[in-house]
Design a protein around this motif. Structure first.
Motif, PDB file in Angstrom:
ATOM      1  N   LYS A 172     -25.108   5.761  15.852  1.00  0.00           N
ATOM      2  CA  LYS A 172     -24.077   6.186  15.764  1.00  0.00           C
ATOM      3  C   LYS A 172     -23.330   6.547  17.365  1.00  0.00           C
ATOM      4  N   ASN A 210     -19.084  -1.254  16.091  1.00  0.00           N
ATOM      5  CA  ASN A 210     -19.730  -0.141  15.789  1.00  0.00           C
ATOM      6  C   ASN A 210     -18.469   0.461  16.846  1.00  0.00           C
ATOM      7  N   ASP A 265     -16.510  10.182  14.560  1.00  0.00           N
ATOM      8  CA  ASP A 265     -17.486   9.185  15.109  1.00  0.00           C
ATOM      9  C   ASP A 265     -17.113   8.272  13.612  1.00  0.00           C
ATOM     10  N   GLU A 266     -18.991   7.165  14.616  1.00  0.00           N
ATOM     11  CA  GLU A 266     -18.626   6.247  13.799  1.00  0.00           C
ATOM     12  C   GLU A 266     -20.010   5.283  13.731  1.00  0.00           C
ATOM     13  N   GLU A 267     -20.571   5.426  12.422  1.00  0.00           N
ATOM     14  CA  GLU A 267     -21.833   5.122  12.535  1.00  0.00           C
ATOM     15  C   GLU A 267     -22.291   3.645  11.666  1.00  0.00           C
ATOM     16  N   SER A 268     -23.100   3.075  11.837  1.00  0.00           N
ATOM     17  CA  SER A 268     -23.591   1.335  11.089  1.00  0.00           C
ATOM     18  C   SER A 268     -23.669   1.647   9.728  1.00  0.00           C
ATOM     19  N   GLY A 272     -27.486   3.094   9.114  1.00  0.00           N
ATOM     20  CA  GLY A 272     -27.651   4.475  10.172  1.00  0.00           C
ATOM     21  C   GLY A 272     -28.527   4.457  11.500  1.00  0.00           C
TER      22      GLY A 272
END
Length: 107
Positions: free
Chosen positions: A41, A73, A32-35, A38
């Protein structure tokens, strides 16, 4: 000597099968990658397949900003997935390497 070669070949085939099993397993490992704020995602597998992208509605108002968020992202998620993938595959490959004289650089 011939027996040694046959033993090494068997070990290499076994390692190859383990690598393939690991690749299949990595399809189920999610990254998982999130800025930071938020607003976006992203989820990818350890084999770098995109599984989901969630975008906050505020990003839909600015095309350039959305594109920037996606690029940043997605690249972060792919980088993390690549590290996991390479680490897992290398561990399996290293474990199964036969003891070949002069080839200890892989250990």
């Amino acid at each position: 000597m011939f027996g040694d070669i046959m033993g090494m070949m068997g070990k290499l085939k076994e390692t190859q099968a383990k690598v393939e099993e690991t690749k299949k397993r990595l399809d189920t490992v999610l990254i998982d990658e999130e800025s930071n704020d938020g607003l976006i995602k992203i989820t990818v597998t350890a084999n770098r397949e995109i599984k989901s992208i969630a975008i906050d509605n505020t990003l839909l108002e600015d095309k350039e900003q959305l594109e920037d968020y996606l690029i940043i992202n997605l690249n972060k998620a792919i980088e993390k997935a690549t590290k996991v993938n390479e680490t897992e595959i290398a561990a399996v490959a290293k474990e199964g390497m036969p003891n070949i004289p002069g080839m200890d650089m892989f250990k």
